[in-house]
Motif scaffolding. Structure first.
Motif, PDB file in Angstrom:
ATOM      1  N   PRO A 237       7.684  -0.175  -1.511  1.00 43.52           N
ATOM      2  CA  PRO A 237       7.588   0.209  -0.102  1.00 43.52           C
ATOM      3  C   PRO A 237       6.162   0.160   0.410  1.00 43.52           C
ATOM      4  CG  PRO A 237       7.902   2.146  -1.484  1.00 43.52           C
ATOM      5  CD  PRO A 237       8.091   0.951  -2.381  1.00 43.52           C
ATOM      6  N   ILE A 238       6.037  -0.040   1.695  1.00 45.66           N
ATOM      7  CA  ILE A 238       4.726  -0.100   2.336  1.00 45.66           C
ATOM      8  C   ILE A 238       4.185   1.305   2.532  1.00 45.66           C
ATOM      9  CG2 ILE A 238       3.507  -0.778   4.442  1.00 45.66           C
ATOM     10  CD1 ILE A 238       5.570  -3.002   4.774  1.00 45.66           C
ATOM     11  N   ASP A 239       2.938   1.510   2.146  1.00 42.91           N
ATOM     12  CA  ASP A 239       2.259   2.773   2.402  1.00 42.91           C
ATOM     13  C   ASP A 239       1.590   2.664   3.773  1.00 42.91           C
ATOM     14  OD1 ASP A 239       0.823   5.071   2.507  1.00 42.91           O
ATOM     15  OD2 ASP A 239      -0.397   4.687   0.723  1.00 42.91           O
ATOM     16  N   PRO A 240       2.069   3.388   4.767  1.00 44.41           N
ATOM     17  CA  PRO A 240       1.512   3.217   6.120  1.00 44.41           C
ATOM     18  C   PRO A 240       0.144   3.848   6.321  1.00 44.41           C
ATOM     19  CG  PRO A 240       3.129   4.975   6.127  1.00 44.41           C
ATOM     20  CD  PRO A 240       3.154   4.389   4.742  1.00 44.41           C
ATOM     21  N   PHE A 241      -0.247   4.772   5.459  1.00 40.19           N
ATOM     22  CA  PHE A 241      -1.450   5.554   5.734  1.00 40.19           C
ATOM     23  C   PHE A 241      -2.745   4.730   5.751  1.00 40.19           C
ATOM     24  CE2 PHE A 241       1.648   8.700   4.217  1.00 40.19           C
ATOM     25  CZ  PHE A 241       1.625   9.544   5.313  1.00 40.19           C
TER      26      PHE A 241
END
Length: 338
Positions: free
Chosen positions: A120-124
């Motif tokens: 999953p993409i880490d948005p932070f």
């Protein structure tokens, strides 16, 4: 956007399976058409049961999102990727076109830089990059964009993401039948029924009277009362007993007797007098009449003139309670008609 061809019977199957996976209520074909009442979709669905139909992709999504709203899974009808476009337009009007262009560039560059990564993409890191480039407003705007992406994925008919990982299904028709089992997602009534009713308040009149008692018991339970739901039969007229929590959080306080009346007609004074007798018999502090209707003038006059310790919760207040109790997360899966 193209079109989708559905062989006879497949359109309804897809809708039932998809919405059911996203949510968790089993419904018949009749339920499905009832939920779509007021649109032209019932005709399309019924037609698709007899022959192959061609449905434009955008119309299929609109049908799907309409179902999600009608069953209470969402509080408004979503529009998929168009919701993201609307958000970007709002940001453009608020901060300017260059602001949105920079946000989009940061997001695109960050996503392309991790194409070889799995997971999953880490948005932070992307949110932090937007904050450094555009200040606090940039970070907040990027958070909104990621939240919108997440919502689109959770609601999309083309993804496996969903609000809640339901491990069971409940029949929508069960709302209109006397309950036989304990609620799996609620103390007295299943959360999916609550969400459905919040979006379909008129169904309060149609639900089984015992389900209505469960709904009211659930509300008092959620706001911290100790609740005893009567057996529903041979209960001497006492539907629910509730005890207000003590202010210090230790133990329970005074007893309240709750009388539930799921009906369209006004509540007459004979009900008021009967509840007063129960209050006196059980030495309760108050009696509460909760109804989908309201008290008749004569009933209100009796309470006022005699000083009865009785309170009214009318249909409008019950609708407010539903709004308080609702959460995202209901749905339907196909079920054979009864």
């Amino acid at each position: 956007m193209g079109a989708i061809w559905f062989p006879a019977g497949r359109l309804a199957d897809c809708l039932h399976e998809l919405v059911g996976y996203k949510a968790g209520i089993a419904a018949s074909l009749r339920n499905l058409c009832d939920l779509l009442e007021g649109t032209r979709y019932p005709d399309i669905v019924l037609e698709s049961e007899e022959r192959m139909v061609r449905v434009r992709a955008e119309e299929y999504e609109n049908l799907f999102f309409t179902l999600l709203e009608r069953i209470g899974h969402t509080d408004t009808r979503h529009n998929g990727i168009f919701d993201l476009y609307d958000l970007l337009d709002q940001l453009k009007q608020k901060h300017g076109e260059q602001f949105v262009t920079t946000l989009t560039k940061i997001q695109t560059q960050s996503l392309f830089s991790r194409l070889d990564n799995v997971g999953p993409i880490d948005p932070f890191p992307i949110i932090e990059a937007a904050r450094k480039k555009l200040g606090p407003q940039g970070g907040l705007a990027m958070m909104e964009i990621f939240d919108m992406h997440q919502r689109i994925n959770e609601l999309s008919p083309y993804t496996s993401e969903r609000y809640v990982q339901w491990d069971d299904v409940i029949p929508l028709d069960g709302l209109y039948e006397r309950p036989s089992n304990k609620a799996n997602h609620g103390e007295f009534i299943d959360q999916r029924f609550i969400d459905y009713l919040a979006a379909n308040v008129a169904q309060l009149y149609e639900m089984h009277w015992r389900r209505f008692e469960e709904l009211i018991a659930e509300y008092f339970h959620r706001i911290g009362y100790k609740v005893e739901l009567g057996p529903g039969q041979n209960d001497d007229g006492v539907d629910i007993r509730v005890w207000r929590p003590e202010e210090n959080g230790q133990g329970v306080g005074q007893l309240h007797i709750v009388q539930c009346k799921r009906q369209r007609d006004k509540i007459e004074k004979v009900v008021v007098k009967g509840l007063y007798a129960d209050v006196m018999h059980e030495n309760a502090a108050w009696g509460v009449i909760v109804t989908t209707s309201s008290l008749a003038k004569g009933a209100k006059k009796t309470i006022e003139a005699r000083g009865y310790p009785i309170q009214e919760v009318d249909g409008n207040k019950v609708a407010e309670w539903l709004t308080t109790l609702r959460t995202p997360g209901t749905g339907i899966v196909r079920r054979s008609s009864s």
